[in-house]
Write an enzyme that holds these catalytic residues in place. Structure first.
Site, PDB file in Angstrom:
ATOM      1  N   TYR A  76       0.891  -1.306   0.079  1.00 29.46           N
ATOM      2  CA  TYR A  76      -0.026   0.076   0.167  1.00 29.46           C
ATOM      3  C   TYR A  76       0.802   1.145  -0.077  1.00 29.46           C
ATOM      4  O   TYR A  76       1.871   1.477   0.722  1.00 29.46           O
ATOM      5  CB  TYR A  76      -0.824  -0.094   1.397  1.00 29.46           C
ATOM      6  CG  TYR A  76      -2.074   1.155   1.376  1.00 29.46           C
ATOM      7  CD1 TYR A  76      -2.313   1.746   0.240  1.00 29.46           C
ATOM      8  CD2 TYR A  76      -2.494   1.339   2.555  1.00 29.46           C
ATOM      9  CE1 TYR A  76      -3.241   2.926   0.523  1.00 29.46           C
ATOM     10  CE2 TYR A  76      -3.469   2.648   2.891  1.00 29.46           C
ATOM     11  CZ  TYR A  76      -3.554   3.033   1.576  1.00 29.46           C
ATOM     12  OH  TYR A  76      -4.588   4.146   1.563  1.00 29.46           O
ATOM     13  N   CYS A  77       0.639   2.186  -1.037  1.00 28.77           N
ATOM     14  CA  CYS A  77       1.277   3.393  -1.064  1.00 28.77           C
ATOM     15  C   CYS A  77       2.945   3.208  -1.037  1.00 28.77           C
ATOM     16  O   CYS A  77       3.428   2.466  -1.738  1.00 28.77           O
ATOM     17  CB  CYS A  77       0.954   4.303   0.025  1.00 28.77           C
ATOM     18  SG  CYS A  77       1.563   5.913  -0.142  1.00 28.77           S
ATOM     19  N   LEU A  78       3.444   3.608  -0.191  1.00 28.18           N
ATOM     20  CA  LEU A  78       5.266   3.522  -0.026  1.00 28.18           C
ATOM     21  C   LEU A  78       5.612   1.956   0.045  1.00 28.18           C
ATOM     22  O   LEU A  78       6.568   1.527  -0.545  1.00 28.18           O
ATOM     23  CB  LEU A  78       5.770   4.411   0.833  1.00 28.18           C
ATOM     24  CG  LEU A  78       6.325   5.936   0.600  1.00 28.18           C
ATOM     25  CD1 LEU A  78       5.374   6.689   0.107  1.00 28.18           C
ATOM     26  CD2 LEU A  78       7.041   6.554   1.709  1.00 28.18           C
TER      27      LEU A  78
END
Length: 581
Positions: free
Chosen positions: A306-308
């Site tokens: 998720y994301c980074l």
């Protein structure tokens, strides 16, 4: 003349000069709220020079300004709302002179949208000037001031000023929270990790200096053979994916018959200043993958980022997939699939966050981090607030201070306030290698001294973009099609960076588009994909669960957590560490 035989080493002179530079720059940066005055000055100079040497453009802008002003005067009759801006949605804005004020403000926004993008300017400078103009216009909106906001005036008359008294009380509370942030967080017990949020049953089964690995308790007699390993972003606490029981993605997966492992990142302090991207890769992804491999007997793993966390997971997957495998790669089971939630791999079009990042701005952040050894959570949160000042600052303050209405807290807001830090070395490397140089997408990012290529990824990919994402624009997330050599199932869901992912079944207004692009098919432009992809109502979670099932094997007996493996119950210790900065 007696010259010293021990001159000051060049390295020491360089360090002294750097310390001096930072002391001189500190007051400038404080005056600009953490923004680089050099970056802002260069953008403004670029705009001013091009405007000053373009008489035709100046005449055109002056003519547009007059036309816009005359158009605003036509609103004197106030036949209808000037435009659908939600700041002016209340019916009282249909009255004169308020409708004229709203219309004038709207035309000023339109004018500056044209005026900030001049031919010949650097694209980055255009974006910076446009962003700064938007910030000023958001602040000057007539909806923000009591004497130009009819809703505030009517409420003040109806309540005999009680709204203003209540608003002053709210302002005083917020001031105290700014002065004593740690006390304010401890006093807000509405959403406590392990009680109201992050309360899915499980246990910490492994811990290193950077992460705790949580295994969740099965709720079904049988589970899919392949476990699910989730790598959340370390910018915020992991429990965005395990909020309240009704909207917990983790609980949903467990109830559907998946063995779920989740990382909980340590909230770093000054002693972690030298932790770098390599440490995050090894301790945050590779070490937990090896532990899961051992615990599940080496079956393939569904990896989720998720994301980074998705960016870091993709780096690990590419390093494991290259021709010359990593050290200790044999201790890690193959990845059955890769799921990327609001994940950016190509940072060329990095969205609004990228507008604030250039070499001068990153240097300012490095100077700030050098003093403490980390980037504070308040600094990171302030960046997001600055980018969305209209909603997160001005509209919220108008409602709370002028109307006297406290915005009701919810689990997502509580999570958003639970800020975390980032080590100085890691964050500097991340900004340089991703945002400034785009090394990963261009095949220059190195692991163990050798570059990794996303083109080495062959496992099926499920990627999710969100329509209103200002952190990872969905068109940027869509580039996974061209960066990998994988079958890609792409989902575009309603909502933003967080609310689009936390999209539990049962919401009537949720919807998404989904389309599978096989490896043999040529990737299309995102706009073409958007026209072709079927639209579905509801949550995308069931579609993802079905996709995981289709890329897995048979079911096996549920993997119970042995008491001997339990270091402590979920949510563990790392998520509980809070700082007031």
């Amino acid at each position: 003349m007696n010259l010293s035989t021990h001159p000051t080493p060049p390295a020491a002179l360089s360090d002294t000069a750097l310390v001096w530079d930072r002391k001189v720059k500190a007051p400038w940066v404080a005056m600009t709220g953490g923004l680089s005055p050099i970056s802002l000055g260069l953008a403004l100079a670029d705009w001013a020079w091009h405007l000053g040497t373009s008489p035709g453009t100046r005449m055109r802008l002056q003519s547009e300004s007059v036309d816009h002003w005359l158009a605003s005067l036509k609103q004197v009759g106030c036949q209808e709302h000037p435009h659908p801006d939600k700041r002016y949605a209340d019916p009282t804005w249909a009255m004169w002179p308020f409708c004229a004020l709203a219309s004038t403000h709207h035309t000023a926004e339109q004018w500056w949208a044209h005026a900030s993008h001049l031919r010949g300017m650097e694209h980055h400078h255009q974006d910076v000037v446009h962003l700064m103009a938007r910030q000023w216009l958001d602040m000057l909106s007539p909806s923000n001031w009591p004497h130009t906001n009819p809703q505030v005036l009517m409420t003040t008359l109806q309540t005999r000023g009680d709204n203003l008294r209540q608003g002053w009380h709210h302002a005083w509370q917020d001031m105290q929270r700014q002065i004593h942030p740690q006390t304010a967080m401890d006093g807000d017990a509405a959403y406590r990790p392990g009680i109201e949020v992050a309360c899915t049953s499980g246990a910490v089964v492994h811990r290193n200096h950077l992460v705790e690995l949580i295994q969740y308790t099965p709720t079904t007699a049988q589970v899919q053979r392949e476990p699910v390993f989730i790598v959340p972003s370390w910018i915020m606490k992991y429990y965005i994916l395990d909020l309240s029981p009704h909207n917990s993605l983790v609980r949903y997966l467990v109830d559907q018959g998946h063995t779920v492992y989740m990382l909980s990142w340590r909230n770093p302090d000054a002693s972690d200043a030298l932790l770098d991207m390599e440490d995050y890769l090894r301790l945050g992804v590779l070490n937990p993958l090896a532990v899961i491999t051992e615990r599940t007997g080496g079956v393939p793993i569904h990896a989720v980022g998720y994301c980074l966390g998705g960016t870091l997971l993709s780096i690990a997957a590419a390093a494991l997939a290259r021709d010359e495998p990593m050290q200790d790669a044999q201790a890690i089971a193959p990845l059955a699939s890769l799921t990327l939630l609001a994940t950016q791999l190509d940072f060329q079009d990095a969205g609004e966050l990228g507008v604030l990042l250039d070499e001068a701005q990153v240097a300012v952040l490095e100077d700030s981090m050098a003093e403490k050894g980390f980037l504070t959570g308040r600094q990171m949160g302030g960046s997001f607030q600055f980018l969305h000042a209209q909603d997160l600052i001005w509209s919220a303050r108008m409602r709370e201070y002028w109307l006297g209405e406290r915005i009701s807290a919810n689990d997502l807001m509580a999570w958003n306030a639970d800020v975390t830090r980032m080590p100085a070395t890691m964050h500097s490397q991340y900004l340089h290698q991703m945002y400034l140089h785009n090394d990963l997408a261009n095949g220059r990012y190195k692991v163990e001294g050798q570059p990794v290529s996303l083109g080495d990824l062959r496992m099926p990919v499920f990627a999710v973009g969100t329509q209103k994402d200002h952190v990872t624009p969905w068109r940027s997330a869509y580039k996974v099609h061209s960066l990998t050599r994988s079958d890609v199932t792409f989902v575009l869901t309603s909502g933003g960076h967080n609310a689009g992912i936390v999209s539990e079944p049962g919401h009537a207004h949720h919807h998404y588009q989904l389309l599978h692009t096989p490896l043999t098919a040529e990737a299309t432009a995102p706009e073409v994909w958007q026209r072709k992809a079927p639209r579905f109502s509801g949550s995308w979670w069931p579609a993802w669960h079905a996709w995981l099932r289709s890329h897995g094997g048979e079911h096996v007996l549920a993997r119970e957590i042995s008491p001997a493996d339990v270091l402590e119950p979920a949510p563990g210790s790392y998520v509980q560490v809070r700082y007031g900065d």
